[in-house]
Design a protein around this motif. Structure first.
Motif, PDB file in Angstrom:
ATOM      1  N   ASP A  91      -4.909  -5.736  -0.623  1.00  0.00           N
ATOM      2  CA  ASP A  91      -5.297  -5.346   0.734  1.00  0.00           C
ATOM      3  C   ASP A  91      -6.769  -5.745   0.914  1.00  0.00           C
ATOM      4  N   SER A  92      -7.099  -6.428   2.003  1.00  0.00           N
ATOM      5  CA  SER A  92      -8.423  -7.066   2.087  1.00  0.00           C
ATOM      6  C   SER A  92      -9.567  -6.055   2.000  1.00  0.00           C
ATOM      7  N   GLU A  93      -9.377  -4.862   2.596  1.00  0.00           N
ATOM      8  CA  GLU A  93     -10.433  -3.839   2.568  1.00  0.00           C
ATOM      9  C   GLU A  93     -10.696  -3.381   1.140  1.00  0.00           C
ATOM     10  N   LYS A  95       0.810  -1.220   0.000  1.00  0.00           N
ATOM     11  CA  LYS A  95       0.000   0.000   0.000  1.00  0.00           C
ATOM     12  C   LYS A  95       0.842   1.267   0.000  1.00  0.00           C
ATOM     13  N   ASN A 102      -2.139   1.794  10.024  1.00  0.00           N
ATOM     14  CA  ASN A 102      -2.491   0.940   8.884  1.00  0.00           C
ATOM     15  C   ASN A 102      -3.797   1.412   8.247  1.00  0.00           C
ATOM     16  N   GLU A 117      -4.511   3.024   4.596  1.00  0.00           N
ATOM     17  CA  GLU A 117      -5.548   2.428   3.739  1.00  0.00           C
ATOM     18  C   GLU A 117      -6.569   3.466   3.260  1.00  0.00           C
TER      19      GLU A 117
HETATM   20 MG    MG Z   1      -5.818  -4.123   5.090  1.00  0.00          MG
END
Ligand code: MG
Ligand code: NAD
Length: 380
Positions: free
Chosen positions: A147-149, A122, A214, A218
């Motif tokens: 990135d999961s989000e 990121k 983090n 994000e």
């Molecule tokens: Mg994440």
């Protein structure tokens, strides 16, 4: 057969990525692997995946294994080796699984070649989002977030028009210190900060989760990926980490993507998109989970999250200063040279003192990263 180049193959994302590729071995193969210094694991990965090229950034670590590389696999060394491999290796997908600002330069080379970038790193978008997204368009490259989000938001947006998005809702676990008072940050230890309740990740991002930097990174990442301003990006604490993020539309409807906290799914999605491919990963057992809860983050307690929103609103090189100061502060905290509570203080000072260039180019971004690191090291 799709060829994947894995930048940072020995890290948490890199290892998960190779795991996913093993499961998809009839459609995907490994073209190249790069590591910082973990040559023992690299040798195992070479035996299993037969890459054409590997890069070891640390020169003394590279020397130790130069005699052990099998025929047909080229060993490159150092930063120059990373760039050469990104520029010359034949691959379809570039998995950006390296941590930190150091991932920017090789990722730019893959973008210039018009590749698919499966992006976990990121920091690349945080420090140079405007330049990176422009370069992606110019070269017909594509970024599929890992990135999961962001993978969740990407999945929610399939078939939708960005113009009808009202806001993005990024979920956050709140990290190991979610329920602690701010005063606890004065004495929080490295082991306590590394003890994440839901995710197993590399040490840098785990500390970032404890400070909630983090989530701040994000927010900036989401801004560049989806083109929405900071006021349309909301952060919600969701301790169970089952909803990976949500999109709210202009009619008030909210779409969410759910799953277990396991990076293999977003990694697989970034490799196979637009296809969905069957796998044998664990499934989400909703009755066993029972309840999903949400609440607002406390920006007074998690100052790093506020600093990140501010840096995004300020623009220019402010996010680069934020990121560089954070990378130095986190590494010093991991070395037990500063307190946990010093992390936001150092970032705040850097944002205050390092000059912000409001229309940066790549040269000024690399310079800003260097100057900020020097400044933070000097005030520690
Ligand atoms: Mg994440
Ligand atoms: P990690 O520390 O476990 O692994 C980092 C990898 O990069 C290793 O292979 C290491 O050898 C390599 N590396 C580190 N510094 C390097 C350098 N200077 N030069 C060359 N190689 C270097 O990190 P991670 O947790 O896998 O995270 C990787 C990236 O993915 C980060 O940007 C992180 O924010 C992002 N991310 C991670 C997760 C996760 O679950 N781990 C989730 C979302 C996003």
């Amino acid at each position: 057969m799709k060829k994947v180049f894995v930048l940072g193959s020995t890290g948490s994302i890199g290892v998960n990525c190779l795991n996913v590729i093993s499961n998809l071995k009839y459609d995907f193969e490994v073209a190249g692997l790069t590591v910082n210094s973990n040559t023992q694991l690299l040798l195992e990965q070479i035996r299993e995946f037969n890459p054409k090229v590997v890069v070891v950034r640390d020169e003394s670590a590279a020397k130790k294994i130069s005699g052990k590389i099998p025929k047909g696999c080229e060993l490159l060394i150092g930063e120059d080796g990373l760039i050469k491999a990104a520029v010359e290796t034949e691959y379809d997908i570039f998995m950006g699984a390296m941590v930190g600002f150091a991932g920017l330069a090789p990722t730019l080379e893959a973008i210039k070649r018009g590749k698919r970038i499966a992006l976990a790193n990121k920091e690349t978008l945080v420090v140079a989002g405007e330049i990176v997204t422009k370069l992606v368009l110019e070269n017909s490259a594509e970024i599929i977030p890992v990135d999961s989000e962001h993978s969740a938001i990407y999945q929610c947006l399939v078939g939708e028009n960005l113009e009808v998005v009202e806001k993005l809702i990024l979920t956050a676990s709140g990290g190991p210190f979610r329920d602690k008072d701010k005063s606890f940050f004065e004495t929080a230890t490295v082991d306590e900060a590394l003890n994440h309740p839901n995710w197993k990740m590399g040490s840098k991002i785990t500390i970032d989760s404890a400070t909630m930097m983090n989530k701040g990174l994000e927010v900036i990442e989401a801004h560049w990926l989806f083109g929405l301003p900071a006021e349309k990006i909301e952060v919600v604490i969701h301790p169970q980490s089952i909803i990976h993020s949500m999109v709210q539309f202009v009619d008030g409807s909210i779409k969410a993507q759910l799953g277990l906290p396991d990076m293999k799914l977003p990694i697989q999605y970034a490799l196979t998109f637009p296809e969905r491919v069957r796998n044998n990963f664990d499934r989400t057992d909703l009755p066993a989970i029972g309840s999903l809860t949400f609440y607002e983050p406390d920006l007074n307690k998690f100052e790093c999250l506020k600093l990140a929103f501010d840096a995004l609103n300020t623009g220019g090189t402010a996010p680069c200063i934020l990121n560089a100061a954070n990378e130095v502060a986190v590494s010093k905290f991991l070395l037990k040279e500063i307190k946990f509570s010093h992390i936001p203080l150092l970032i705040n000072k850097a944002l205050d003192k390092v000059e912000n260039n409001l229309s940066p180019n790549l040269g000024t971004i690399f310079e800003c990263d260097k100057v900020t690191r020097e400044y933070v090291n000097q005030i520690i």
